[in-house]
Design an enzyme around this catalytic site. Structure first.
Site, short mmCIF file in Angstrom:
data_model
loop_
_atom_site.label_atom_id
_atom_site.label_comp_id
_atom_site.label_asym_id
_atom_site.label_seq_id
_atom_site.Cartn_x
_atom_site.Cartn_y
_atom_site.Cartn_z
N HIS A 130 11.09 21.78 -24.33
CA HIS A 130 10.86 20.93 -25.45
C HIS A 130 9.95 21.13 -25.90
CE1 HIS A 130 13.00 17.72 -22.59
NE2 HIS A 130 13.59 18.64 -24.13
N HIS A 147 7.14 21.28 -18.33
CA HIS A 147 7.77 19.95 -19.15
C HIS A 147 6.13 19.24 -19.34
CE1 HIS A 147 11.74 19.53 -19.45
NE2 HIS A 147 11.31 20.49 -18.57
#
Length: 372
Positions: free
Chosen positions: A150, A277
């Site tokens: 991401h 993440h």
């Protein structure tokens, strides 16, 4: 949130497209906070909605743009300093080009340990590079680590860079890491979403997805961590191309995901798959797409590893890797717990990377000592 009803009210808010809300942390459980970035134009509407439904809230960041401006200014100063001193600051955020050229430097410094492999190109034709740490042999048991799937989770990529440097510099002096690398290889993909990362620097700091064109929609990009062939299209993923968690037209539709799938399957001897993440400070294990817990592999966990079943999210990479037989599949959520969210100050990069290294090393040692 206090109860299931409030979770449902916030989930309804999430699908309210006109307000253009950006959920940094989704409404999934009464145990976890919900963080929402609200555009100025929607502020009074959102406050009213929360008030009417008796949902308590507080403001963490009053003006996000101020933080973004400060972050940008700091990066520019660091770039000038690095150029002047011809050095690389691991406690700073860097552009894609700078990270790629630093990889060359690392390979040049440690040619007997580190090599750089291109595993394919991104949608916008950027090379995707994997750093391979190996002391020889072919298709040895291997550990996979990716960061930055991401793109806006900048502390993830920065932690990846610090970690790659740590592995290279500690080999030969750290007995445990040395014994690990004498029997296994480590593969690191530092920029798992290169187009998205470049876009967070050039256009939209809050961009999360890939940059592929979605036919029939003006909205671009697919959430690359909802695109894997594991419960694809299930709960926690959106079928709306404008959503940040859009799963894409089909599993592995994204070239960035396919490049990793091809490498992992072609290699055939990965024993661990770790995806990094931010943010929430959790260690998550499969499954994200169903509430069925897998049998946990680790009997004794050090206290700094807090285990929590991930919120429901289908099409995630660690579910896919677990399903194809990679027993030790985990996802880390790094700092923080919401004070800064995705705009974690750069002075927290090295503390974040250092504490994560302890957990990564523990996991890798466990994988080394419990072969299958």
């Amino acid at each position: 949130v206090q109860n299931e009803e409030q979770i449902e009210l916030l989930q309804a808010l999430e699908s309210q497209e006109a307000w253009e809300l950006d959920f940094w942390l989704d409404p999934v459980s009464t145990e976890l906070p919900v963080d929402i970035r609200v555009p100025r134009s929607s502020l009074s509407s959102v406050k009213e909605y929360l008030r009417v439904n008796n949902i308590a809230y507080s403001v963490l960041i009053n003006n996000l743009q101020e933080l973004l401006n400060a972050e940008k200014a700091e990066m520019e100063m660091n770039q000038m300093k690095e150029r002047r001193t011809r050095s690389f600051n691991f406690g700073a955020y860097h552009s894609l080009e700078t990270i790629y050229s630093w990889m060359d430097t690392l390979v040049a410094q440690y040619p007997n340990l580190v090599s750089r492999q291109e595993i394919g190109k991104s949608y916008e034709n950027r090379p995707m590079y994997v750093l391979k740490f190996s002391t020889g042999g072919s298709k040895r048991p291997a550990i996979w680590i990716d960061t930055g799937i991401h793109s806006r989770e900048w502390v993830s990529q920065a932690t990846g860079v610090w970690t790659a440097n740590k592995i290279a510099t500690d080999y030969g002096t750290d007995a445990s890491l040395t014994s690990l690398l004498n029997t296994m290889d480590i593969y690191m993909l530092l920029l798992a979403n290169p187009d998205g990362y470049a876009y967070t620097h050039s256009n939209d700091r809050m961009w999360r997805k890939t940059r592929s064109i979605n036919s029939g929609s003006v909205c671009r990009g697919v959430d690359p961590n909802r695109n894997w062939d594991a419960g694809f299209g299930g709960p926690g993923a959106s079928r709306n191309p404008c959503s940040d968690s859009y799963h894409g037209p089909s599993a592995h539709s994204e070239i960035e995901v396919r490049n990793v799938v091809n490498l992992i399957q072609g290699h055939g001897n990965f024993k661990s798959f770790i995806s990094v993440h931010a943010y929430s400070q959790l260690l998550m294990y499969p499954y994200g797409y169903s509430c069925e817990k897998v049998k946990l592999k680790m009997k004794v966990l050090p206290s700094y590893l807090i285990l929590l079943l991930s919120d429901q999210a289908s099409g995630g990479s660690i579910d896919w890797s677990y399903n194809i037989g990679i027993k030790y599949s985990y996802a880390f959520e790094l700092r923080d717990t919401g004070r800064y969210g995705f705009i974690l100050p750069s002075n927290q990069i090295i503390p974040t990377a250092s504490e994560t290294w302890l957990a990564l090393k523990h996991l890798m040692e466990y994988v080394r000592d419990h072969p299958y």
